[in-house]
Write a protein that holds these residues in place. Structure first.
Motif, PDB file in Angstrom:
ATOM      1  N   ALA A   1     -36.465 -12.324  -6.576  1.00  0.00           N
ATOM      2  CA  ALA A   1     -37.778 -12.247  -5.933  1.00  0.00           C
ATOM      3  C   ALA A   1     -37.933 -13.256  -4.800  1.00  0.00           C
ATOM      4  O   ALA A   1     -38.782 -13.073  -3.916  1.00  0.00           O
ATOM      5  N   GLU A   2     -37.107 -14.290  -4.782  1.00  0.00           N
ATOM      6  CA  GLU A   2     -37.310 -15.385  -3.840  1.00  0.00           C
ATOM      7  C   GLU A   2     -36.237 -15.491  -2.761  1.00  0.00           C
ATOM      8  O   GLU A   2     -36.460 -16.157  -1.743  1.00  0.00           O
ATOM      9  N   TYR A   3     -35.085 -14.868  -2.960  1.00  0.00           N
ATOM     10  CA  TYR A   3     -33.986 -15.050  -2.013  1.00  0.00           C
ATOM     11  C   TYR A   3     -33.257 -13.742  -1.745  1.00  0.00           C
ATOM     12  O   TYR A   3     -33.227 -12.840  -2.586  1.00  0.00           O
ATOM     13  N   PHE A   4     -32.629 -13.674  -0.550  1.00  0.00           N
ATOM     14  CA  PHE A   4     -31.736 -12.577  -0.239  1.00  0.00           C
ATOM     15  C   PHE A   4     -30.518 -13.119   0.498  1.00  0.00           C
ATOM     16  O   PHE A   4     -30.521 -14.249   1.003  1.00  0.00           O
ATOM     17  N   LEU A   5     -29.469 -12.308   0.543  1.00  0.00           N
ATOM     18  CA  LEU A   5     -28.219 -12.673   1.193  1.00  0.00           C
ATOM     19  C   LEU A   5     -28.081 -11.854   2.457  1.00  0.00           C
ATOM     20  O   LEU A   5     -28.109 -10.622   2.416  1.00  0.00           O
ATOM     21  N   VAL A   6     -27.918 -12.512   3.610  1.00  0.00           N
ATOM     22  CA  VAL A   6     -27.718 -11.809   4.874  1.00  0.00           C
ATOM     23  C   VAL A   6     -26.296 -12.033   5.353  1.00  0.00           C
ATOM     24  O   VAL A   6     -25.693 -13.091   5.091  1.00  0.00           O
ATOM     25  N   CYS A   7     -25.733 -11.039   6.013  1.00  0.00           N
ATOM     26  CA  CYS A   7     -24.344 -11.132   6.463  1.00  0.00           C
ATOM     27  C   CYS A   7     -24.169 -12.256   7.483  1.00  0.00           C
ATOM     28  O   CYS A   7     -25.122 -12.723   8.103  1.00  0.00           O
ATOM     29  N   THR A   8     -22.931 -12.665   7.639  1.00  0.00           N
ATOM     30  CA  THR A   8     -22.576 -13.697   8.601  1.00  0.00           C
ATOM     31  C   THR A   8     -23.102 -13.347   9.996  1.00  0.00           C
ATOM     32  O   THR A   8     -23.063 -12.185  10.404  1.00  0.00           O
ATOM     33  N   ALA A   9     -23.573 -14.343  10.716  1.00  0.00           N
ATOM     34  CA  ALA A   9     -24.149 -14.126  12.048  1.00  0.00           C
ATOM     35  C   ALA A   9     -23.043 -13.982  13.086  1.00  0.00           C
ATOM     36  O   ALA A   9     -22.780 -14.886  13.891  1.00  0.00           O
ATOM     37  N   LYS A  10     -22.369 -12.831  13.035  1.00  0.00           N
ATOM     38  CA  LYS A  10     -21.320 -12.511  13.998  1.00  0.00           C
ATOM     39  C   LYS A  10     -21.287 -10.998  14.129  1.00  0.00           C
ATOM     40  O   LYS A  10     -21.882 -10.290  13.305  1.00  0.00           O
ATOM     41  N   PRO A  11     -20.631 -10.444  15.152  1.00  0.00           N
ATOM     42  CA  PRO A  11     -20.541  -8.982  15.236  1.00  0.00           C
ATOM     43  C   PRO A  11     -20.024  -8.399  13.921  1.00  0.00           C
ATOM     44  O   PRO A  11     -18.990  -8.831  13.392  1.00  0.00           O
ATOM     45  N   MET A  12     -20.745  -7.406  13.385  1.00  0.00           N
ATOM     46  CA  MET A  12     -20.492  -6.957  12.018  1.00  0.00           C
ATOM     47  C   MET A  12     -19.112  -6.334  11.855  1.00  0.00           C
ATOM     48  O   MET A  12     -18.506  -6.409  10.780  1.00  0.00           O
ATOM     49  N   GLY A  13     -18.587  -5.730  12.904  1.00  0.00           N
ATOM     50  CA  GLY A  13     -17.251  -5.165  12.827  1.00  0.00           C
ATOM     51  C   GLY A  13     -16.162  -6.212  12.770  1.00  0.00           C
ATOM     52  O   GLY A  13     -15.007  -5.901  12.449  1.00  0.00           O
ATOM     53  N   LEU A  14     -16.496  -7.455  13.073  1.00  0.00           N
ATOM     54  CA  LEU A  14     -15.529  -8.545  13.056  1.00  0.00           C
ATOM     55  C   LEU A  14     -15.614  -9.380  11.790  1.00  0.00           C
ATOM     56  O   LEU A  14     -14.895 -10.377  11.645  1.00  0.00           O
ATOM     57  N   ILE A  15     -16.488  -8.990  10.865  1.00  0.00           N
ATOM     58  CA  ILE A  15     -16.626  -9.728   9.606  1.00  0.00           C
ATOM     59  C   ILE A  15     -15.379  -9.515   8.751  1.00  0.00           C
ATOM     60  O   ILE A  15     -14.926  -8.393   8.544  1.00  0.00           O
ATOM     61  N   THR A  16     -14.801 -10.615   8.286  1.00  0.00           N
ATOM     62  CA  THR A  16     -13.564 -10.583   7.512  1.00  0.00           C
ATOM     63  C   THR A  16     -13.847 -10.904   6.045  1.00  0.00           C
ATOM     64  O   THR A  16     -14.926 -11.402   5.699  1.00  0.00           O
ATOM     65  N   PRO A  17     -12.889 -10.646   5.157  1.00  0.00           N
ATOM     66  CA  PRO A  17     -13.089 -10.962   3.733  1.00  0.00           C
ATOM     67  C   PRO A  17     -13.340 -12.435   3.453  1.00  0.00           C
ATOM     68  O   PRO A  17     -13.831 -12.778   2.371  1.00  0.00           O
ATOM     69  N   SER A  18     -13.038 -13.294   4.386  1.00  0.00           N
ATOM     70  CA  SER A  18     -13.283 -14.727   4.179  1.00  0.00           C
ATOM     71  C   SER A  18     -14.663 -15.164   4.645  1.00  0.00           C
ATOM     72  O   SER A  18     -15.075 -16.304   4.393  1.00  0.00           O
ATOM     73  N   ASP A  19     -15.396 -14.284   5.316  1.00  0.00           N
ATOM     74  CA  ASP A  19     -16.725 -14.644   5.807  1.00  0.00           C
ATOM     75  C   ASP A  19     -17.735 -14.641   4.664  1.00  0.00           C
ATOM     76  O   ASP A  19     -17.734 -13.736   3.819  1.00  0.00           O
TER      77      ASP A  19
END
Length: 224
Positions: free
Chosen positions: A37-55
């Motif tokens: 209810a209090e938190y969410f997870l947002v993807c790394t602040a980079k172009p989404m197609g460049l997100i790697t398994p280590s991000d």
């Protein structure tokens, strides 16, 4: 602070890359997953197609200031989560036909099956400015109301779902709805609009419709 599992991090990365492969995001865009209810997870602040398994994505409070390094329009996610306890994922994308139709000030109407999920229409936030203030983000979320999506004029799309699979799939459906509307405009055709009753009957989630589209959009992902 809430604990984030490796599976939650992975699911957000997979969703981000799926949206990129579909051509719905490029240098810009983001997706998120509610943690509680209090938190969410947002993807790394980079172009989404460049997100790697280590991000690693960033945990963001539903109420309060954005953490350092989180993109300004993630405020939209905050306000959607505040207003909608039924929503567990938000995607902010820029699909080609959504962008074009909204720049023309056109409203996508339900003329085919995928459009039926947004009856009577996807509302449009009538402002081309980036949504980087709390009043703007609140306005976008309020315009979405209890729907699945809201379009921002010349500035893309926000979708919300009960899970991240649905939030991603709604983005695909909304883009196809706008594609059909653009075709109607090009042809000058007065294509019929589905009635609300027709939309209610057609907008089913039975038959693994959501799951099949999710599988299609995520096929070949590096983490699957």
């Amino acid at each position: 602070m809430v604990t984030v599992s490796s599976e939650q991090q992975k699911k957000v990365r997979i969703a981000a890359r799926a949206l990129a492969r579909a051509g719905f995001v490029h240098a810009y865009g983001h997706c998120s997953l509610r943690l509680d209810a209090e938190y969410f997870l947002v993807c790394t602040a980079k172009p989404m197609g460049l997100i790697t398994p280590s991000d690693i994505g960033t945990v963001v409070p539903v109420q309060g200031e954005l953490p350092e390094g989180v993109l300004g329009e993630v405020r939209i996610h905050q306000y959607v989560y505040r207003n909608r306890p039924d929503v567990n994922s938000v995607c902010r994308t820029m699909p080609q036909n959504v962008m074009a139709l909204s720049a023309l000030h056109g409203i996508a109407k339900p003329r085919h099956g995928f459009g039926s999920y947004f009856s009577p229409a996807i509302p449009m936030w009538d402002d081309v400015q980036l949504v980087r203030s709390n009043p703007q983000a609140e306005g976008v979320a309020e315009l979405m109301a209890d729907g699945k999506a809201v379009i921002m004029r010349g500035n893309g799309l926000v979708t919300a779902g009960a899970d991240i699979e649905r939030a991603v799939v709604w983005a695909w459906y909304a883009e196809d709805m706008c594609r059909v509307e653009m075709e109607a405009l090009r042809s000058g055709s007065d294509a019929p609009i589905l009635s609300h009753e027709e939309c209610l009957a057609r907008a089913t989630e039975n038959g693994h419709i959501i799951e099949r589209m999710w599988d299609y959009l995520t096929f070949g992902d590096v983490e699957l």
